[in-house]
Design an enzyme around this catalytic site. Sequence first.
Site, short mmCIF file in Angstrom:
data_model
loop_
_atom_site.label_atom_id
_atom_site.label_comp_id
_atom_site.label_asym_id
_atom_site.label_seq_id
_atom_site.Cartn_x
_atom_site.Cartn_y
_atom_site.Cartn_z
N GLY A 103 2.83 -1.61 3.45
CA GLY A 103 2.47 -0.23 3.14
C GLY A 103 2.16 -0.02 1.67
CB CYS A 113 9.84 8.80 -2.26
SG CYS A 113 9.20 7.39 -1.33
P1 NAD Z 1 4.64 2.78 4.50
O1 NAD Z 1 4.91 3.63 5.69
O2 NAD Z 1 3.35 2.92 3.75
O3 NAD Z 1 4.74 1.24 4.94
C1 NAD Z 1 5.76 0.72 5.76
C2 NAD Z 1 5.13 -0.36 6.65
O4 NAD Z 1 6.16 -1.06 7.34
C3 NAD Z 1 4.19 0.18 7.75
O5 NAD Z 1 2.89 -0.36 7.58
C4 NAD Z 1 4.85 -0.29 9.06
O6 NAD Z 1 3.91 -0.63 10.05
C5 NAD Z 1 5.62 -1.50 8.60
N1 NAD Z 1 6.70 -1.93 9.48
C6 NAD Z 1 7.59 -1.18 10.19
N2 NAD Z 1 8.43 -1.97 10.87
C7 NAD Z 1 8.08 -3.25 10.61
C8 NAD Z 1 8.58 -4.53 11.00
N3 NAD Z 1 9.63 -4.63 11.81
N4 NAD Z 1 7.98 -5.63 10.53
C9 NAD Z 1 6.92 -5.54 9.69
N5 NAD Z 1 6.40 -4.37 9.28
C10 NAD Z 1 6.97 -3.23 9.73
O7 NAD Z 1 5.88 2.98 3.52
P2 NAD Z 1 5.90 2.81 1.92
O8 NAD Z 1 5.36 4.01 1.26
O9 NAD Z 1 5.37 1.47 1.56
O10 NAD Z 1 7.48 2.83 1.67
C11 NAD Z 1 8.31 1.75 2.04
C12 NAD Z 1 9.66 1.92 1.38
O11 NAD Z 1 9.50 1.91 -0.04
C13 NAD Z 1 10.36 3.26 1.70
O12 NAD Z 1 11.75 3.03 1.80
C14 NAD Z 1 10.06 4.10 0.49
O13 NAD Z 1 11.07 5.07 0.27
C15 NAD Z 1 10.07 3.08 -0.62
N6 NAD Z 1 9.27 3.45 -1.81
C16 NAD Z 1 8.03 4.00 -1.67
C17 NAD Z 1 7.26 4.29 -2.80
C18 NAD Z 1 5.89 4.90 -2.70
O14 NAD Z 1 5.31 5.20 -3.73
N7 NAD Z 1 5.32 5.10 -1.51
C19 NAD Z 1 7.75 3.97 -4.07
C20 NAD Z 1 9.01 3.39 -4.18
C21 NAD Z 1 9.76 3.12 -3.03
C1 UGA Z 2 7.86 8.89 -7.48
C2 UGA Z 2 8.54 8.30 -8.72
O1 UGA Z 2 7.84 8.73 -9.89
C3 UGA Z 2 8.54 6.78 -8.65
O2 UGA Z 2 9.27 6.25 -9.75
C4 UGA Z 2 9.20 6.33 -7.34
O3 UGA Z 2 9.15 4.92 -7.23
C5 UGA Z 2 8.46 6.96 -6.18
O4 UGA Z 2 8.49 8.41 -6.31
C6 UGA Z 2 9.09 6.66 -4.86
O5 UGA Z 2 10.26 6.32 -4.79
O6 UGA Z 2 8.36 6.84 -3.89
P1 UGA Z 2 5.33 9.28 -6.72
O7 UGA Z 2 5.95 10.20 -5.71
O8 UGA Z 2 4.38 8.26 -6.25
O9 UGA Z 2 6.49 8.49 -7.51
O10 UGA Z 2 4.57 10.14 -7.82
P2 UGA Z 2 5.08 11.05 -9.05
O11 UGA Z 2 4.19 10.79 -10.19
O12 UGA Z 2 6.52 10.92 -9.28
O13 UGA Z 2 4.75 12.53 -8.52
C7 UGA Z 2 5.51 13.12 -7.48
C8 UGA Z 2 5.11 14.57 -7.33
O14 UGA Z 2 5.59 15.34 -8.43
C9 UGA Z 2 3.60 14.81 -7.29
O15 UGA Z 2 3.31 15.79 -6.33
C10 UGA Z 2 3.28 15.29 -8.68
O16 UGA Z 2 2.13 16.09 -8.73
C11 UGA Z 2 4.54 16.09 -9.00
N1 UGA Z 2 4.80 16.24 -10.45
C12 UGA Z 2 5.03 15.15 -11.21
C13 UGA Z 2 4.83 17.50 -11.01
O17 UGA Z 2 4.63 18.52 -10.32
N2 UGA Z 2 5.11 17.63 -12.34
C14 UGA Z 2 5.36 16.55 -13.13
O18 UGA Z 2 5.62 16.74 -14.35
C15 UGA Z 2 5.33 15.28 -12.55
#
Ligand code: NAD
Ligand code: UGA
Length: 459
Positions: free
Chosen positions: A9, A273
């Site tokens: 993902g 998140c």
């Molecule tokens: P996502 O939904 O984009 O991707 C997750 C993927 O896992 C999907 O493609 C799904 O098909 C796959 N999956 C599910 N079960 C599976 C299995 N058994 N084997 C293999 N693949 C499988 O999610 P994401 O945004 O990448 O987030 C993943 C984790 O990372 C979450 O816990 C999220 O909180 C964390 N996280 C996300 C962000 C972000 O910016 N999106 C940043 C930091 C941390």
């Molecule tokens: C956030 C964190 O910044 C990452 O460190 C973390 O890894 C990630 O969540 C996660 O765990 O998924 P992200 O959600 O991708 O990252 O983007 P941000 O830049 O944090 O923005 C989040 C939201 O807050 C957006 O809607 C943005 O527009 C808003 N935002 C951000 C504000 O309204 N004001 C700000 O000053 C900053």
Amino acid sequence: MKICCLGAGYVGGPTMAMIAYKCPDITVTVADINEARINAWNSDELPVFEPGLDDVVSAARGRNLFFTTDKNKAIKEADIIFVSVGTPTKTYGSGAGKAADLKYIELCARDIAEFSEGPKIVVEKSTLPVRTAEGLKTVLKANSRPGLEFQVLSNPEFLAEGTAIDDLNDPDRVLIGGEEETEAGRKAIATLVDVYANWVPRERILTTNLWSSELSKLVANAFLAQRISSINSISALCERTEANVDQVAYAIGQDSRIGPKFLKASVGFGGSCFQKDILNLVYLCEHFGLPDVAAYWEQVIIMNDWQKRRFSQKIVNTLFNTVNGKRIAMLGFAFKKDTNDTRETAAMYVGRDLLDEQAVLAIHDPKVSPDQIFYDLKEKPTDAEGKPNKQIEICEDPYVATQKAHGLAILTEWDSFKDLDFEKIYENMYKPAFVFDGRNILDHEKLRKIGFEVFAIGR
Ligand code: NAD
Ligand code: UGA
């Protein structure tokens, strides 16, 4: 060394691509159960839009970076297995609406136990409740066979969408938690430290015990979101007092103890998140008998919901208390600029509120697909007879979106919106022509000179 990652993902794909790019001697295989997603990772149209991602993927793909649906083979061959599957908020049973749903994590653990043929380091990359590693270890151990040995590490990801490649290339820190108290635990930690040390300075690679690492991720997101809710709460006070929230944010941000980042008032934070992780923190506090701590953090979400609702209400009130049949141009739908991700985007909530008020929405976003927008608004492009949806028009061209509109609302801070020809837009809108700048990115003085009525956040 061989690494595999379960989950291709937003996190698994870019993170593994960076490891493969920086470590040509390590074979990195990213496995997902979603075939369409894997096919996209293997094509020229990657499933995730991130500036710079295409270059990193094309440099490593086929060399030492592979995307596959064959997770069992990937597990079998790997020395280190990252688990990067989704951990959404639970929608059923106990903890519904707050706790993290760990079913995908547990399924991965069971697969790892079943298909492993030798010792493995299992790395929690997903964001997880504190003490998840305990459950993970229990499942792995209970399904283990002679010769199998599992070390569990926590290595949460801190990248933000839209800047993922920069964040991965030059992270503020990398956090690795493990069993510091055992020899095997320390060895596993050192192995993962060595992977990152290929490009991250060692002083920025922090090591802790498992629980500190798991909890730090939730706390980091809670603190970041809290800053946004704090400045958004002040934006409402600014609107009543003629203070300007951007000036206030700048003034307080100059205090080095406060710092300037994450103080941009907005229509509300979105993204997959912040909300889910704070709800998870709230649930954990309640679970551990700390209701006052839970209530304190829940307020961050309550304030964010209020801010989104306040924005849609502002539009309705300003347009003479009715938007029934009025065209509102919504510029931006992604939860922030430079991403096609719409998960929990403020635009979705504002859009739904306006649809409830019978507005006609003309939506333009440079990267979000029409299908995604209809899905998020819980609407369909056509009715049962195949006629186009009367309340929603998706416009490739922002000038088409704003034509004959009563109001223009900025929902995402895309840079391209700043350079629009607002004289031309003004000409083609109904008068009075209203602008609602939910991101405070436009030149409001200039807009007022053209003739617009401008409403911004916290001004
Ligand atoms: P996502 O939904 O984009 O991707 C997750 C993927 O896992 C999907 O493609 C799904 O098909 C796959 N999956 C599910 N079960 C599976 C299995 N058994 N084997 C293999 N693949 C499988 O999610 P994401 O945004 O990448 O987030 C993943 C984790 O990372 C979450 O816990 C999220 O909180 C964390 N996280 C996300 C962000 C972000 O910016 N999106 C940043 C930091 C941390
Ligand atoms: C956030 C964190 O910044 C990452 O460190 C973390 O890894 C990630 O969540 C996660 O765990 O998924 P992200 O959600 O991708 O990252 O983007 P941000 O830049 O944090 O923005 C989040 C939201 O807050 C957006 O809607 C943005 O527009 C808003 N935002 C951000 C504000 O309204 N004001 C700000 O000053 C900053």
